[in-house]
Design an enzyme around this catalytic site. Structure first.
Site, PDB file in Angstrom:
ATOM      1  N   TYR A   1      -7.241  40.296  58.483  1.00 45.27           N
ATOM      2  CA  TYR A   1      -6.323  39.735  59.434  1.00 45.27           C
ATOM      3  C   TYR A   1      -6.931  38.156  59.672  1.00 45.27           C
ATOM      4  CZ  TYR A   1      -3.757  43.860  60.514  1.00 45.27           C
ATOM      5  OH  TYR A   1      -3.034  45.158  60.362  1.00 45.27           O
TER       6      TYR A   1
ATOM      7  N   GLU B   1      -4.551  50.580  64.355  1.00 45.24           N
ATOM      8  CA  GLU B   1      -5.143  51.037  63.006  1.00 45.24           C
ATOM      9  C   GLU B   1      -6.325  51.689  63.311  1.00 45.24           C
ATOM     10  OE1 GLU B   1      -4.692  47.508  60.854  1.00 45.24           O
ATOM     11  OE2 GLU B   1      -2.420  47.706  60.943  1.00 45.24           O
TER      12      GLU B   1
END
Length: 398
Positions: free
Chosen positions: A98, A140
């Protein structure tokens, strides 16, 4: 929730960002792949980069998330984020990725919008990004923890135990562990990712629904060879259809996906088109295996009976359920399916009981049409669940 100082900035700039989000997404991916070519080779779907679907999906999700932050500040974009997090978990995405995305996405925003990106605007949109990214990282992490694995450790070596031709363009592969690890449980409707090495050395990944119930001796996936119709054929589906044989070993992820059959006794509507039948088959197989007595309405649409993968199996599973009805539509039914209607699926004549739970899978136009019919007939939006094969181009447009 956006900070008080960022709300007016995002509200004022969302129209400009939304209008340019396609250009931003295009530039973002160019920057990302220039810096990290391995991501295009071994993670992202190259076909969806060529046809622009991945760019449109990214643009839609970011714009939709920003809009939700403004219009529903006390609600989380649960459905959207859940679907994305499951897809990411099936790919083994980790939190450090990310940061890489953030670097190139914000650089693309600045380059496309130019002087309009003041420090104040940059801080506000940086906040939007990290709200979305951190929410996904948390979701996640929970998915990985539920599987008992470290973040990203989802890949397993699976041997093809059997191969069955299901139609002219579809083949089923039954998979079992190629080592001493046991099969991981899954929920009816979920999928796995499959990674194959292509002739040019790229290791491309695609998702395939598990098309039989949990508890079977192996995981079954059904692969439909994607024909391009003027565009390149599907890389992974074509390779698997042509090359995958009994005894071969594939790299397969742990199961994921939020289109999971809820365990209760209320009535169901299971609607599919084309190869979208695969998660529906898993649900039907599970219902039959567990002796379910709940009312089940099954709808399937296809081009012809011969194109209907698992046609006989679906008929048999519906017959095995005491309160199930199957409604078929074929564009060209021929003489093989006298029980089927001609044309596209039409739910207007179907009896829809109260407290109905709906699961949809198939091409986006099919699902959009069916969902619209259901909403007009009073089915609550939260009762309609769906699965999209490929990037979710439906995000934010429901």
């Amino acid at each position: 929730m956006l900070s008080e100082q960022s709300v007016p900035v995002v509200r004022a700039t969302l129209p400009a960002v939304g209008a340019a989000i396609g250009d931003i997404a295009d530039l973002f991916y160019r920057k990302l792949f220039d810096a990290h070519p391995e991501l295009l080779r071994d993670l992202f779907n190259r076909g969806n980069q060529v046809n622009g679907e991945q760019q449109r999906a990214l643009a839609g999700s970011v714009a939709a998330f920003a809009g939700l932050l403004l219009e529903n500040p006390d609600e989380r974009a649960v459905v959207m984020l859940s679907r994305i997090s499951h897809k990411h978990a099936s790919l083994g995405i980790t939190s450090d990725q990310y940061t890489i995305v953030h670097q190139h996405l914000m650089a693309a925003v600045v380059e496309v919008l130019g002087d309009a990106v003041t420090p104040e605007v940059a801080r506000a949109w940086d906040e939007v990004y990290w709200l979305m990214a951190n929410a996904l990282v948390a979701l996640e992490a929970r998915l990985y923890a539920a599987k008992g694995v470290a973040d990203g450790d989802v890949w397993r070596r699976m041997e093809i135990l059997d191969r069955v031709e299901e139609s002219a363009d579809a083949v089923s592969l039954v998979l079992g562990p190629a080592d001493d690890r046991p099969l991981v449980p899954f929920q009816p409707g979920q999928y796995v990712s499959v990674q194959v090495e292509l002739p040019d050395g790229a290791r491309q990944i695609r998702q395939y629904s598990l098309s039989a119930a949990p508890g079977r001796p192996g995981w079954r996936v059904t692969v439909k060879r994607v024909r391009g119709d003027g565009q390149p054929d599907g890389e992974v589906s074509s390779w698997l259809y042509a090359n995958a044989r009994k005894g071969d070993v594939l790299r397969v992820s742990l199961p994921a996906g939020d289109l999971a059959l809820a365990e209760h006794d209320g009535p169901l509507l299971l609607a599919s088109a084309g190869i979208g039948v695969t998660p529906i088959l898993s649900m039907l197989d599970h219902l039959a295996a567990t002796g379910a007595t709940r009312p089940v309405t099954v709808v399937h649409a296809d081009r012809t009976p011969d194109d209907h993968a698992h046609r006989q199996e679906q008929l048999d599973l519906v017959r095995a359920l005491p309160d199930a009805r199957l409604h078929l539509w074929y564009e060209e039914p021929g003489d093989e399916a006298p029980e089927a209607s001609t044309g596209r699926a039409d739910l207007t004549g179907l009896d829809l009981p109260e407290d109905l739970t709906v699961y949809l899978c198939g091409p986006v136009p099919f699902m959009r049409a069916v969902r619209g019919d259901l909403l007009r007939r009073g089915v609550p939006a939260q009762a309609v669940h769906y699965e999209v094969f490929g990037p979710d181009l439906w995000l934010g447009r429901q």
